[in-house]
Design a protein around this motif. Structure first.
Motif, PDB file in Angstrom:
ATOM      1  N   ARG A 199      -1.259   5.740   3.614  1.00  0.00           N
ATOM      2  CA  ARG A 199      -1.062   6.888   4.505  1.00  0.00           C
ATOM      3  C   ARG A 199      -0.716   8.168   3.750  1.00  0.00           C
ATOM      4  N   THR A 200      -1.010   9.261   4.412  1.00  0.00           N
ATOM      5  CA  THR A 200      -0.617  10.562   3.895  1.00  0.00           C
ATOM      6  C   THR A 200       0.914  10.654   3.911  1.00  0.00           C
ATOM      7  N   PHE A 201       1.471  11.553   3.148  1.00  0.00           N
ATOM      8  CA  PHE A 201       2.934  11.643   3.077  1.00  0.00           C
ATOM      9  C   PHE A 201       3.368  13.100   3.012  1.00  0.00           C
ATOM     10  N   GLY A 202       4.596  13.315   3.416  1.00  0.00           N
ATOM     11  CA  GLY A 202       5.124  14.671   3.362  1.00  0.00           C
ATOM     12  C   GLY A 202       6.628  14.640   3.207  1.00  0.00           C
ATOM     13  N   ILE A 227       9.446  11.717   3.832  1.00  0.00           N
ATOM     14  CA  ILE A 227      10.447  11.420   2.799  1.00  0.00           C
ATOM     15  C   ILE A 227      11.534  12.494   2.817  1.00  0.00           C
ATOM     16  N   SER A 228      12.764  12.064   2.942  1.00  0.00           N
ATOM     17  CA  SER A 228      13.874  13.016   2.789  1.00  0.00           C
ATOM     18  C   SER A 228      14.315  12.969   1.324  1.00  0.00           C
ATOM     19  N   ASP A 229      15.371  13.683   0.998  1.00  0.00           N
ATOM     20  CA  ASP A 229      15.822  13.671  -0.398  1.00  0.00           C
ATOM     21  C   ASP A 229      16.289  12.294  -0.840  1.00  0.00           C
ATOM     22  N   THR A 230      16.704  11.483   0.117  1.00  0.00           N
ATOM     23  CA  THR A 230      17.283  10.197  -0.285  1.00  0.00           C
ATOM     24  C   THR A 230      16.563   8.972   0.241  1.00  0.00           C
ATOM     25  N   GLU A 231      15.724   9.141   1.271  1.00  0.00           N
ATOM     26  CA  GLU A 231      15.108   7.922   1.830  1.00  0.00           C
ATOM     27  C   GLU A 231      13.740   8.169   2.461  1.00  0.00           C
ATOM     28  N   ILE A 232      13.057   7.045   2.711  1.00  0.00           N
ATOM     29  CA  ILE A 232      11.807   7.082   3.470  1.00  0.00           C
ATOM     30  C   ILE A 232      12.187   6.885   4.933  1.00  0.00           C
ATOM     31  N   LEU A 233      11.804   7.823   5.792  1.00  0.00           N
ATOM     32  CA  LEU A 233      12.284   7.796   7.170  1.00  0.00           C
ATOM     33  C   LEU A 233      11.563   6.776   8.053  1.00  0.00           C
ATOM     34  N   ASN A 234      10.373   6.348   7.645  1.00  0.00           N
ATOM     35  CA  ASN A 234       9.620   5.393   8.462  1.00  0.00           C
ATOM     36  C   ASN A 234      10.317   4.033   8.431  1.00  0.00           C
ATOM     37  N   GLU A 235      10.633   3.534   9.610  1.00  0.00           N
ATOM     38  CA  GLU A 235      11.369   2.264   9.694  1.00  0.00           C
ATOM     39  C   GLU A 235      10.637   1.117   9.026  1.00  0.00           C
ATOM     40  N   GLU A 236       9.300   1.109   9.159  1.00  0.00           N
ATOM     41  CA  GLU A 236       8.543  -0.025   8.624  1.00  0.00           C
ATOM     42  C   GLU A 236       8.379   0.044   7.101  1.00  0.00           C
ATOM     43  N   GLY A 237       8.827   1.124   6.494  1.00  0.00           N
ATOM     44  CA  GLY A 237       8.744   1.250   5.037  1.00  0.00           C
ATOM     45  C   GLY A 237       7.330   1.527   4.566  1.00  0.00           C
ATOM     46  N   LEU A 238       7.016   1.113   3.360  1.00  0.00           N
ATOM     47  CA  LEU A 238       5.712   1.416   2.764  1.00  0.00           C
ATOM     48  C   LEU A 238       4.745   0.242   2.910  1.00  0.00           C
ATOM     49  N   ARG A 239       3.464   0.562   2.958  1.00  0.00           N
ATOM     50  CA  ARG A 239       2.436  -0.478   3.021  1.00  0.00           C
ATOM     51  C   ARG A 239       2.113  -1.038   1.636  1.00  0.00           C
ATOM     52  N   TYR A 240       2.304  -0.206   0.626  1.00  0.00           N
ATOM     53  CA  TYR A 240       2.175  -0.638  -0.770  1.00  0.00           C
ATOM     54  C   TYR A 240       3.342   0.029  -1.514  1.00  0.00           C
ATOM     55  N   PRO A 241       3.844  -0.580  -2.559  1.00  0.00           N
ATOM     56  CA  PRO A 241       4.930   0.078  -3.299  1.00  0.00           C
ATOM     57  C   PRO A 241       4.502   1.431  -3.840  1.00  0.00           C
ATOM     58  N   ASP A 242       3.214   1.557  -4.164  1.00  0.00           N
ATOM     59  CA  ASP A 242       2.698   2.821  -4.717  1.00  0.00           C
ATOM     60  C   ASP A 242       1.746   3.483  -3.720  1.00  0.00           C
ATOM     61  N   GLU A 243       2.129   3.464  -2.445  1.00  0.00           N
ATOM     62  CA  GLU A 243       1.253   3.991  -1.387  1.00  0.00           C
ATOM     63  C   GLU A 243       0.896   5.459  -1.607  1.00  0.00           C
TER      64      GLU A 243
END
Ligand SMILES: [Zn+2]
Length: 316
Positions: A199-202, A227-243
């Protein structure tokens, strides 16, 4: 270094869709619901967009000469009529080998769906491909071509293995995004699993600025990694570690498809984006003595057992 087989240079004939595709979704920037119909098209049509909401809209071919903007997304246009955010749909066509189609759309941008090419890939695969009577032409790079902007660059060189290979690295000043790299040998049917779902990211800090400029009105956690300064806001996390870097590869595939033919070459990209990708395409077209268009009869496509691919993906 790990390799994934993603894009299929083994196809000999041009393809279109077997059946028409219809879908609706929200535009990332306008926030409006937009309806899309993708129709099969005959040989040598290419991918052509038409705005159904604009009276006597011209056919806008997805080609470098029609690119009118590259900020935040790739936009094509003609006679003042434009279609934005074409890159994920274009990557799906490119990755699955769809050469010809007419995309009817009733708004100014391709719906963002889940921020990846996943829906487009599923719909194209459900439709199936129809082989046409004309040979597919491949653009084979013979000499390196490079574009750069300070430390950002994209270079395309000849591929010894007659493949489309991408080696991409990003390096953002952010704890989640420092130095990710991805290398892919693009072939076969693993495009969908390797980068198609990325997915795209911002950044949260950019969202306010985008909205002030009237952009990203449809942006949400349903269609982007935020992405905030400290975390990924999407509850489900990433689809790949290097998404993140995989999504940049997806964007690059969509952008490079505007050269007008599947490319046989080796791309090395560092911190590139739509603008630099587009400049590379322009530069390729400017130097026809550095490539040739050929009917490509490839060596037999090497089948890599699926379990080995999954191991390789897991090791990246
Ligand atoms: Zn993208």
């Amino acid at each position: 270094m790990a390799y994934l087989l993603l894009y299929n240079p083994g196809m000999k004939m041009q393809n279109t869709l077997r059946n028409k595709i219809e879908f609706s979704g929200i535009g990332l920037h306008t926030g409006h619901e937009i309806n899309v119909k993708i129709l099969p098209a005959k040989e040598d049509t290419g991918i052509v967009f038409i705005r159904k909401d604009v009276p006597s809209s011209p056919f806008i071919k997805a080609a470098a000469e029609n690119v009118v903007a590259t900020n935040y997304a790739t936009t094509i246009g003609k006679r003042g009529v434009a279609v934005s955010t074409i890159e994920h749909l274009m990557a799906a066509f490119y990755g699955l080998g769809v050469d010809n189609a007419v995309v009817e759309i009733d708004g100014p941008e391709v719906p963002i769906m889940d921020g990846s090419a996943s829906h487009f890939i599923d719909m194209i695969e459900t439709s199936g491909l129809k082989q046409l009577e004309s040979l597919k032409k491949y653009l084979v790079i013979k000499e390196p071509i490079k574009v750069a902007d300070r430390d950002k660059y994209v270079i395309i060189s000849p591929s010894e293995d007659n493949e489309f290979i991408v080696d991409y690295s990003i390096d953002f000043a952010h704890p989640f995004l420092t130095k990710q790299s991805f290398s892919g040998l693009f072939s076969g049917d693993v495009f969908r699993d390797g980068v198609g779902r990325a997915r795209t990211f911002g950044f949260l800090r950019d969202l306010e600025m985008l909205r002030k400029n009237g952009l990203a009105k449809g942006g949400s956690l349903d269609n982007a990694i935020v992405i905030s300064d400290t975390e990924i806001l999407n509850e489900e996390g990433l689809r790949y570690p290097d998404e993140f870097v995989r999504h940049k590869v997806l964007d690059l595939m969509g952008d490079i498809s505007l050269v007008g033919a599947p490319v046989i070459g080796q791309i090395k990209a560092h911190r590139s984006g739509h603008e630099l990708n587009h400049r590379l395409v322009q530069e390729i077209l400017k130097w026809p003595d550095r490539w040739e268009l050929v009917d490509y009869t490839p060596k037999d496509t090497v089948e890599i057992p699926r379990h080995r691919l999954i191991e390789k993906m897991a090791s990246i």
